[in-house]
Motif scaffolding. Structure first.
Motif, short mmCIF file in Angstrom:
data_model
loop_
_atom_site.label_atom_id
_atom_site.label_comp_id
_atom_site.label_asym_id
_atom_site.label_seq_id
_atom_site.Cartn_x
_atom_site.Cartn_y
_atom_site.Cartn_z
N LYS A 1 0.08 4.12 -2.28
CA LYS A 1 -1.15 4.86 -1.98
C LYS A 1 -1.03 5.66 -0.69
O LYS A 1 -2.02 6.06 -0.09
CB LYS A 1 -2.34 3.90 -1.90
N GLN B 1 -8.14 -4.92 -0.33
CA GLN B 1 -6.79 -4.37 -0.26
C GLN B 1 -5.74 -5.47 -0.11
O GLN B 1 -4.63 -5.35 -0.65
CB GLN B 1 -6.68 -3.40 0.93
N ILE B 2 -6.06 -6.52 0.62
CA ILE B 2 -5.05 -7.53 0.97
C ILE B 2 -5.18 -8.79 0.12
O ILE B 2 -4.21 -9.28 -0.46
CB ILE B 2 -5.15 -7.87 2.47
N LYS C 1 -7.48 -9.35 -2.50
CA LYS C 1 -7.72 -8.92 -3.88
C LYS C 1 -8.64 -9.90 -4.62
O LYS C 1 -9.04 -10.92 -4.08
CB LYS C 1 -6.41 -8.71 -4.63
N ARG D 1 -13.42 -3.91 2.50
CA ARG D 1 -12.29 -3.02 2.22
C ARG D 1 -10.95 -3.72 2.48
O ARG D 1 -10.08 -3.77 1.58
CB ARG D 1 -12.39 -1.73 3.04
N PRO D 2 -10.72 -4.28 3.68
CA PRO D 2 -9.45 -4.99 3.88
C PRO D 2 -9.30 -6.23 2.99
O PRO D 2 -8.19 -6.56 2.56
CB PRO D 2 -9.48 -5.38 5.37
N ARG E 1 0.79 -1.23 0.00
CA ARG E 1 0.00 0.00 0.00
C ARG E 1 0.83 1.28 0.00
O ARG E 1 0.26 2.38 0.00
CB ARG E 1 -0.91 0.02 1.24
#
Length: 331
Positions: free
Chosen positions: A89, A136-137, A139, A132-133, A86
């Motif tokens: 970002k 992000q993690i 995918k 969300r996690p 991340r």
């Protein structure tokens, strides 16, 4: 044997490890005791073991694995991995360290690293706080462009579908998918049908029109989605656009779309938007007294499923069983 008992039996046949990050929630602990007793899955509880056991209040959860992000040997590696994932970002190492103390983010990293096969949460978190996690993690799965949800619907005394069993999608997440997104939802839903129900999926792309009986941009979307899905999965039995009756009633299907291999035989129903999907599954659930199992998530590289905040311990057990079978299918 009903759908859920079948799923539990399948889960037992190749036991997977499911992480439950909401370990300081009593429903999670009641569910954990049942999951371990029924040998549905191995369970990882995220948090301090002493605090969790104090809350457990008699539930037999000793066979669970307890991992505390504040003291785990894995945490430093998780922090570095999350920072690298991340940093483009704006992630800093300090923020990554604090984020990995969050049980849901930590649980997703357990799945990402292969220490767990899937995750179930949402009893005390919103859908956004779970997905969300996960996005992000963990995918999305290779070749999949959208995460979506589905229900397995089991309608009693029903001659349609697979003796009353269907997959409905997407009824809970994507409000107005594009044609391309609808196509990906259809393919994911066919895979979910094969994994959880078994047998050969027959996918109907639903509309208020059957094979050009109406003209509208909303019909055009379903026509385009059908075309894209066929290009992406040419061996999949899929057709559209189809009205609901043409999709599931053989007599109507033969009349309205005589050359279709799906019409009248559909067991996977893809709705064009969340309005029709959500209304549709609730109508069937309430009027036909159907069992609705879900919403389950599809399209992630490894399974993560979101619970309703009003869920019962039994709901958590069922969702863990579904997640374990999804993990079997994904290898």
């Amino acid at each position: 044997m009903n759908f859920l008992e079948k799923i539990k039996e399948t889960a037992r046949s190749q036991k997977k490890t499911i992480v439950l990050p909401e370990a300081l929630e009593i429903r999670t602990l009641e569910a954990t005791a049942a999951i371990l007793k029924e040998e549905i899955a191995n369970v990882i509880l995220v948090g301090n073991k002493d605090e969790i056991m104090k809350l457990a209040n008699g539930f037999d959860i000793e066979k669970a694995t307890f991992i505390d992000p504040a003291a785990s040997e894995h945490t430093e590696d998780f922090v570095q991995t999350f920072y690298e994932m991340r940093k483009a970002k704006g992630m800093t190492e300090e923020k990554a360290a604090s984020t990995m103390l969050d049980p849901v983010f930590f649980g997703c990293m357990l799945v990402k690293k292969g220490l767990a096969d899937g995750m179930v949460a949402g009893a005390i978190h919103s859908t956004a706080d779970i997905l969300r996690p996960a996005l992000q993690i963990i995918k999305t799965a290779p070749g999949t462009k959208i995460v979506s949800t589905f229900f397995v619907m089991q309608v009693p005394n029903c001659e349609f579908g697979d003796n009353g069993t269907f997959v409905f999608a997407d009824c809970a997440l994507n409000i107005d998918p594009t044609a391309e997104e609808m196509a990906h939802i259809a393919i994911s839903s066919a895979n979910s049908y094969k994994a959880l129900v078994g047998g050969d999926p027959a996918v109907a792309m639903l509309s208020f029109s059957t094979m050009g009986s109406a003209s509208h941009e909303k019909v055009d979307k379903v026509v385009e989605a059908t075309k894209i899905a066929r290009e992406l999965a040419p061996d999949l039995k899929l057709d559209g656009e189809l009205q609901l009756d043409a999709a599931i009633v053989e007599k109507v299907g033969k009349q309205k779309s005589p050359n279709s291999e799906v019409a009248g035989k559909a067991n996977v129903l893809i709705f064009p938007d969340i309005n029709s999907g959500n209304i549709g599954y609730k109508l069937v659930q309430r009027l036909a007294k159907a069992e609705a199992y879900g919403p389950a998530t599809q399209g992630l590289a490894k399974p993560v499923n979101d619970l309703s905040r009003g869920c019962s311990a039994a709901d958590i057990v069922g969702t863990v069983a579904i997640t374990a079978v999804q993990a079997q299918m994904q290898g």
